[in-house]
Structure formats: C-alpha cells, structure tokens
Design an enzyme around this catalytic site. Structure first.
Site, short mmCIF file in Angstrom:
data_model
loop_
_atom_site.label_atom_id
_atom_site.label_comp_id
_atom_site.label_asym_id
_atom_site.label_seq_id
_atom_site.Cartn_x
_atom_site.Cartn_y
_atom_site.Cartn_z
N GLY A 1 1.16 -1.50 0.02
CA GLY A 1 -0.12 -0.09 0.31
C GLY A 1 0.98 1.30 0.25
O GLY A 1 0.23 2.15 0.85
N GLY A 2 1.86 1.15 -0.52
CA GLY A 2 2.93 2.36 -0.25
C GLY A 2 3.30 2.97 -1.32
O GLY A 2 3.53 4.47 -1.53
N GLY A 3 1.20 3.62 -2.61
CA GLY A 3 1.13 4.24 -3.32
C GLY A 3 -0.30 5.33 -3.31
O GLY A 3 -0.11 6.66 -3.50
N ASP B 1 -3.45 -6.61 -5.91
CA ASP B 1 -4.00 -7.03 -4.91
C ASP B 1 -3.53 -7.97 -3.16
O ASP B 1 -3.42 -9.17 -3.50
CB ASP B 1 -5.58 -7.82 -5.12
CG ASP B 1 -6.72 -6.98 -3.94
OD1 ASP B 1 -6.21 -7.80 -2.84
OD2 ASP B 1 -7.59 -7.66 -4.33
N ASN C 1 1.88 -2.42 5.62
CA ASN C 1 1.09 -0.61 5.72
C ASN C 1 -0.62 -1.28 5.07
O ASN C 1 -1.30 -0.73 5.75
CB ASN C 1 1.80 0.51 5.11
CG ASN C 1 0.97 1.77 5.06
OD1 ASN C 1 0.41 2.22 5.83
ND2 ASN C 1 0.77 1.59 3.40
N SER D 1 -2.28 -0.40 14.88
CA SER D 1 -3.79 1.18 15.14
C SER D 1 -3.72 1.04 16.57
O SER D 1 -3.97 -0.66 17.49
CB SER D 1 -5.00 0.61 14.21
OG SER D 1 -5.75 1.62 14.93
N TYR E 1 -11.83 -5.22 11.96
CA TYR E 1 -10.06 -4.52 11.83
C TYR E 1 -9.11 -4.17 13.26
O TYR E 1 -8.35 -4.88 13.00
CB TYR E 1 -11.01 -2.80 11.18
CG TYR E 1 -9.54 -2.32 11.68
CD1 TYR E 1 -8.26 -1.99 10.22
CD2 TYR E 1 -9.31 -0.83 12.01
CE1 TYR E 1 -8.35 -0.98 10.74
CE2 TYR E 1 -8.57 0.35 12.30
CZ TYR E 1 -8.08 -0.28 11.93
OH TYR E 1 -6.68 1.38 11.46
#
Length: 256
Positions: A19-21, A68, A95, A147, A160
């Site tokens: 998820g680095g973008g 994905d 991430n 989190s 989550y």
C-alpha cells in the site's frame, strides 16, 4: 517532505512496502526514497503518476507493482520481483489496511474474511516471502502497521480492531522465531492520521475536536508524522529493538 534526520545505513537498502502509493504508505515511500533506499511497493490502484512525482522530487523512481494484497500468490510474486530488481529485501513494511466502518450485527462470513485477509493475513504471507531474502542478506527489519484502535476499545470496526490486535501478536511471534537470524519485527501503532481518505469519510469537526481532546499534543497527525518512526525501526540504529509496539498518536494511549 523535509526530513530532519539521515539514516545512512538505509541508503541503497532494498525496501518493500504494501500500500505504498497512497495515504501513509505514500509518505513512507517518499521517506525511504529521500534516504536513498531502493523502494518497491504494491497497490491495487494505478500508482504510476505517483511514481512520476517521486522521481521528479527525489531523483529515484520506486518500483510499482499492481497487486491486490489479498491475493497471496500475487503478493509473494511481487516480493520476488522486488528482490530480483533491487537485491535481497532487508526492510518490509506491511502498511496496507482498510478501516471500513461496520456493525457487529451486520458482519457476515464474506466481510469478515475480506477484512482479515486485508488487515492481517497478508502481513503473515508477505513476511513469509521476505524472510528468506533477509536471511540471505544477514538480517532485516519487518515493520507491521497496527493501530491504537483496539487499545482504546474503539467501536465501529470490530473485524479491523481484531486484526490489529492479531498484528501485535504476529509481530512478537516473528520477532521470537527469527531473532537468531538477526531479523527484527516490530509493530507500529499510529493514532488517527488525517489522510485524504480519513478527511473525506470520517473527519468531521466534532469528531476531530473529540479526538484532539484525548491527545497530549494538540495537533492532528498527518502521514508525514509517521515516517520518522518507521525509518528508525528500519535502520540499524534500532538494532536491538524487536518484538515491541511503537505508538505514534500524539499521546492518546500509553504502553507498559
């Protein structure tokens, strides 16, 4: 992004980010690039414009692999592709996540499995694929984003929150198992970071004011506030720090 510190051992390091973008992940990619690292990242949506932006800003282009993360084979193939392009991976940052709000009464098997696959399962399988490269390199650092939500007992996303609690357990288990290989694993636990997504969906004035009242430091967190902690955990300056949970939340929760 103006970073006040330079971690010289990260120059040339092979880094892989899920998820680095976008969101926090985009700031992480930029942060590592500004350290001179070789960064590869996966994301489901097209991130080529972001890569162009990073190349213009830093002189280095990250390797974007469309993927994905819930597709385990595609994710592990992307890690292999990253290692072939940049050398053995020594830093893995898990991430990618989705904090979609949901009510317990409305969760079905399909939603639960999707949430756990995205928020926990891919952390395990990316680590599984990256660890052999870290062994080859003589060590490495795995940084798993959790989190503070489950520590606060926050409601509105039980699947989550459950995954985030699992990430802490997974991080400690990996730290214990692979410590003899000089592979460190830590959880990083942000507070409420105001990404574009958060601002669009949930960051109304009332919610922001309520959360800020809980913080010791009276400024809202932005993605750039998380970068320093990740660079610290990635660098050998934290070489004896493993199996821990680093909280960056402006002083909402305490550990210990």
């Amino acid at each position: 992004m103006d970073l006040p510190a330079k971690f010289h051992d990260l120059e040339g390091a092979s880094v892989f980010i899920t998820g680095g973008g976008s969101g926090i992940g985009a700031s992480l990619t930029e942060g590592f690039l500004r350290q001179g690292a070789k960064v590869a990242f996966v994301q489901r949506s097209d991130a080529n414009p972001f890569c162009d932006e990073m190349e213009d800003a830093t002189g280095l282009r990250p390797l974007f692999i469309k993927c994905d993360v819930t597709d385990t084979k595609a994710l592990q193939d992307a890690i292999k592709q990253s290692a072939e392009a940049h050398g053995p991976i020594t830093v893995l940052v898990n991430n990618a996540a989705n904090d979609q709000r949901h009510k317990t009464e409305e969760v079905d098997d399909q939603f639960w499995d999707w949430s756990v696959a995205l928020n926990l399962k891919h952390y395990f399988f990316s680590a599984q694929a990256a660890i052999p490269y870290m062994k080859q390199a003589g060590g490495g650092s795995i940084i798993n984003f959790s989190s503070i939500s489950y520590m606060m007992g926050a409601d509105g996303f039980p699947a989550y929150a459950s995954s985030n609690a699992g990430i802490t357990g997974l991080s400690r288990a990996l730290a214990r198992e692979f410590g003899p290989d000089k592979i460190r694993c830590n959880a990083l636990m942000p507070g409420w970071v105001l990404t574009e997504r958060q601002r669009e969906l949930w960051a109304n004035p009332q919610a922001l004011e309520k959360h800020l009242d809980k913080q010791c430091l009276k400024e809202h967190l932005v993605p750039e506030d998380i970068v320093g902690g990740v660079l610290f955990l990635a660098s050998n300056i934290s070489r004896m720090l493993t199996g821990q949970a680093l909280v960056i939340d402006g002083g909402v929760v305490v550990t210990g």
